[in-house]
Write an enzyme that holds these catalytic residues in place. Structure first.
Site, PDB file in Angstrom:
ATOM      1  N   CYS A 119       0.843  -1.204   0.000  1.00 15.19           N
ATOM      2  CA  CYS A 119       0.000   0.000   0.000  1.00 15.19           C
ATOM      3  C   CYS A 119       0.875   1.250   0.000  1.00 15.19           C
ATOM      4  CB  CYS A 119      -0.929  -0.038   1.215  1.00 15.19           C
ATOM      5  SG  CYS A 119      -2.172   1.255   1.230  1.00 15.19           S
ATOM      6  N   CYS A 120       1.906   1.283   0.862  1.00 14.30           N
ATOM      7  CA  CYS A 120       2.812   2.441   0.886  1.00 14.30           C
ATOM      8  C   CYS A 120       3.582   2.558  -0.430  1.00 14.30           C
ATOM      9  CB  CYS A 120       3.805   2.320   2.041  1.00 14.30           C
ATOM     10  SG  CYS A 120       3.176   2.863   3.639  1.00 14.30           S
ATOM     11  N   CYS A 202      -1.316   8.400   7.334  1.00  7.19           N
ATOM     12  CA  CYS A 202      -2.667   8.135   6.832  1.00  7.19           C
ATOM     13  C   CYS A 202      -3.592   7.739   7.987  1.00  7.19           C
ATOM     14  CB  CYS A 202      -2.631   6.997   5.825  1.00  7.19           C
ATOM     15  SG  CYS A 202      -1.666   7.362   4.351  1.00  7.19           S
ATOM     16  N   CYS A 205      -3.571   4.106   9.436  1.00  4.80           N
ATOM     17  CA  CYS A 205      -2.303   3.597   9.981  1.00  4.80           C
ATOM     18  C   CYS A 205      -1.704   4.516  11.048  1.00  4.80           C
ATOM     19  CB  CYS A 205      -1.294   3.418   8.852  1.00  4.80           C
ATOM     20  SG  CYS A 205      -1.846   2.293   7.577  1.00  4.80           S
ATOM     21  N   CYS A 228       7.689   4.074   5.938  1.00  2.57           N
ATOM     22  CA  CYS A 228       6.802   3.876   4.792  1.00  2.57           C
ATOM     23  C   CYS A 228       7.551   3.501   3.524  1.00  2.57           C
ATOM     24  CB  CYS A 228       5.989   5.140   4.543  1.00  2.57           C
ATOM     25  SG  CYS A 228       6.994   6.609   4.297  1.00  2.57           S
TER      26      CYS A 228
HETATM   27 FE1  SF4 Z   1      -1.409   2.746   2.882  1.00  2.00          FE
HETATM   28 FE2  SF4 Z   1      -1.142   3.032   5.522  1.00  2.00          FE
HETATM   29 FE3  SF4 Z   1       0.968   3.383   3.889  1.00  2.00          FE
HETATM   30 FE4  SF4 Z   1      -1.037   5.169   3.946  1.00  2.00          FE
HETATM   31  S1  SF4 Z   1       0.428   4.673   5.636  1.00  2.00           S
HETATM   32  S2  SF4 Z   1      -0.043   4.391   2.139  1.00  2.00           S
HETATM   33  S3  SF4 Z   1      -2.831   3.789   4.240  1.00  2.00           S
HETATM   34  S4  SF4 Z   1      -0.157   1.464   4.307  1.00  2.00           S
END
Ligand code: SF4
Length: 236
Positions: A119-120, A202, A205, A228
């Site tokens: 996701c990151c 985010c 998280c 991240c």
């Molecule tokens: Fe995705 Fe969480 Fe990374 Fe944001 S902090 S990009 S929601 S995994």
């Protein structure tokens, strides 16, 4: 102007000179060295507020960009808007190829729970690569006091993975230094910092942190993940 080329050895020599120098001096060096090829990335945490204010004398030399995951707190977006308005910023926004809804359709729901690294990568790392294209140096708000993983950070580093210089003017600043600068210059900052969030990312998280706990323990709570992926291991 001829394009300046810095080798990793040059970067180490610059770090030896600039570690311990005032943050303003580090920025002046970077603006002279990399004018027009220098990027300030903003996460709209308190370091971003300091660096927006501090880079205004070098505004012509520095591009201001944000990596908008589209999953940030409303307070974070409001802070961004206040800073843009106060300083008249020309802000470049970089987002993932897919919106969160499109990501859910392609990858399944709540990717941040099942595979936060992916996701990151999709929502932060790839947009950063696009934001840095054509640049030679990147200003970040990294501070040694933020976490154990950042204790070795220097004012200037060579980002081996991306082939770019990282400039970290606040590297030696304490939390008190940051707060003192914000108040002294009446700079807008993210109000979540006053509500138990020393580190803000985010919404899915990020959690509040108890007083005295590791400032970054509210990020990806309950997992081994601490970064991240924007700030990879350093080579200089
Ligand atoms: Fe995705 Fe969480 Fe990374 Fe944001 S902090 S990009 S929601 S995994």
């Amino acid at each position: 102007m001829a394009r300046a080329v810095m080798t990793p050895d040059d970067v180490r020599a610059a770090a030896d000179r600039l570690d311990g120098a005032p943050a303003e001096d580090v920025l002046t060096w970077a603006a002279e060295q990399f004018a027009g090829r220098l990027v300030l990335t903003c996460s709209w945490q308190q370091q971003s507020s300091v660096l927006i204010h501090m880079t205004r004398p070098h505004a012509d030399a520095v591009r201001v960009v944000e990596l908008d995951t589209e999953l940030l707190f409303p307070e974070t977006y409001a802070t961004r808007d206040r800073l843009v308005e106060r300083y008249g910023l020309t802000l470049e926004s970089f987002r993932a190829e897919h919106t969160p809804a499109q990501q859910e359709a392609a990858e399944g729901p709540a990717l941040w729970e099942r595979d936060p690294d992916r996701c990151c990568f999709l929502r932060k790392v790839l947009p950063l690569e696009r934001a840095l294209e054509g640049s030679d140096a990147w200003i970040t708000g990294i501070r040694r006091a933020q976490s154990a993983t950042r204790e070795g950070a220097r004012a200037v580093e060579w980002d081996e993975a991306r082939g770019i210089v990282k400039v970290q003017p606040l590297v030696a600043w304490s939390d008190e230094d940051v707060k003192g600068y914000l108040f002294a210059h009446d700079i807008p900052y993210n109000p979540l910092h006053d509500q138990g969030y020393p580190s803000i990312g985010c919404v899915p998280c990020t959690s509040p942190v108890a007083p005295g706990d590791d400032p970054r323990s509210g990020r990806w709570t309950g997992t081994a993940k601490t970064e991240c992926g924007l700030h990879l291991p350093r080579a200089a």
